[in-house]
Design an enzyme around this catalytic site. Structure first.
Site, PDB file in Angstrom:
ATOM      1  N   THR A 108       0.407  14.225  -1.550  1.00 19.12           N
ATOM      2  CA  THR A 108       0.582  13.162  -3.012  1.00 19.12           C
ATOM      3  C   THR A 108       0.807  10.904  -2.127  1.00 19.12           C
ATOM      4  O   THR A 108       0.247  10.835  -3.034  1.00 19.12           O
ATOM      5  CB  THR A 108       2.277  12.819  -3.401  1.00 19.12           C
ATOM      6  OG1 THR A 108       3.150  13.166  -2.893  1.00 19.12           O
ATOM      7  CG2 THR A 108       2.271  14.133  -4.379  1.00 19.12           C
ATOM      8  N   GLY A 109       0.949  11.100  -1.082  1.00 11.21           N
ATOM      9  CA  GLY A 109       1.147  10.309  -0.516  1.00 11.21           C
ATOM     10  C   GLY A 109      -0.268   9.954   0.413  1.00 11.21           C
ATOM     11  O   GLY A 109      -1.484  10.663  -0.120  1.00 11.21           O
ATOM     12  N   CYS A 110       0.293   8.589   0.642  1.00 10.16           N
ATOM     13  CA  CYS A 110      -1.333   8.090   2.141  1.00 10.16           C
ATOM     14  C   CYS A 110      -0.770   8.015   3.017  1.00 10.16           C
ATOM     15  O   CYS A 110      -1.674   7.922   3.563  1.00 10.16           O
ATOM     16  CB  CYS A 110      -1.389   7.024   1.043  1.00 10.16           C
ATOM     17  SG  CYS A 110      -0.677   5.388   1.013  1.00 10.16           S
ATOM     18  N   VAL A 111      -0.003   8.131   3.271  1.00  4.07           N
ATOM     19  CA  VAL A 111       0.947   8.038   5.086  1.00  4.07           C
ATOM     20  C   VAL A 111       0.788  10.051   5.560  1.00  4.07           C
ATOM     21  O   VAL A 111       0.797   9.832   6.464  1.00  4.07           O
ATOM     22  CB  VAL A 111       1.460   6.894   5.509  1.00  4.07           C
ATOM     23  CG1 VAL A 111       1.317   5.521   5.032  1.00  4.07           C
ATOM     24  CG2 VAL A 111       3.130   7.555   4.172  1.00  4.07           C
TER      25      VAL A 111
END
Lengths: 111, 140
Positions: A108-111
């Site tokens: 879900t995240g970008c990192v």
């Protein structure tokens, strides 16, 4: 719901191809997903997939790309410990594509 | 349209995350946990503090089946892993502390052995010092 057929068993996946039950994963399934993604699985591909699975088993989420890069660097040396190298292995992105092969939920995240 | 540029090169802050609520029932604990993990991506210094009912967030042996929620206790292990990784890696300038307030812990009949991860137990007065020396405090 759509499903992969692995040795006669149906394993359900979502509309993007991520399996819905992490525990149903096996290497034959990974190979089927990899084929569908057009990936030629090398030892390095499997190392990434195995690392993702071990990390997920321990922490219940996918690792940050930075953590993945570091782990691959440790195992295969500095020339392969880069974000660029991971993109060579998984052209659609180590997070999204490698997680799909590893049977993890879509990050879900970008990192 | 004005272009927004984030200058993060060389920026190093001490960020304290103050976990004060029980893990389930509100979204605070999970949101703070995710913020802490992002802090690692930017190699910032951090104090991850558990006070009040927040100490329950890292208590061992939680079972969330009846809540029909994912048990994110194992995810706190990443904080410990990131801290150890930063401590061992000489090229990394990232100092993390995982702190439990002594008074909150004792009031709930807990000891440091009850926690899933290794923690420093500090008194309320010692914790005040930590807050005082932080660049930012994020409560949750």
């Amino acid at each position: 719901m759509a499903a992969y057929n692995v040795n006669g068993n149906d394993i359900e996946h979502d509309e993007e191809g991520y399996i819905t039950d992490v525990s149903q994963w096996n290497m034959d399934l990974a190979q089927i997903i990899a084929d569908a993604e057009g990936l030629d699985m090398t030892d390095e591909h499997w190392a990434v997939v195995n690392f993702l699975r071990e990390y997920y088993n321990e922490y219940q989420i996918a690792p940050a790309v930075r953590v993945l890069v570091k782990a691959i660097k440790k195992q295969f040396g500095p020339e392969k410990g880069s974000n660029k190298y991971l993109y060579e292995l998984f052209p659609y992105g180590p997070a999204k594509q490698a997680c799909k092969v590893a049977g993890l939920p879509k990050p879900t995240g970008c990192v | 349209m004005t272009e927004v540029v984030f200058e993060i090169e060389g920026v190093k802050k001490v960020i304290t995350f103050l976990n004060r609520k029980a893990p389930y029932g509100t979204i605070y604990a999970l949101e703070v946990l995710e913020s802490v993990l992002i802090t690692a991506a930017f190699e910032q210094h951090a104090n991850i503090v558990f006070v009040d009912d927040g100490v329950y967030q890292i208590k061992k042996g939680q079972d969330t089946a009846a809540l029909e929620m994912k048990n994110f206790l194992p995810t706190y292990g990443i904080i410990e892993m990131e801290k150890e990784d930063a401590d061992e890696d000489e090229d990394m300038d990232m100092n993390w502390r995982i702190i439990v307030e002594k008074e909150s812990m004792e009031a709930r009949g807990l000891t440091a052995d009850d926690f899933k991860i290794d923690v420093e137990v500090l008194s309320s007065a010692e914790l005040a010092e930590v807050l005082e020396t932080s660049d930012a405090v994020i409560g949750g």
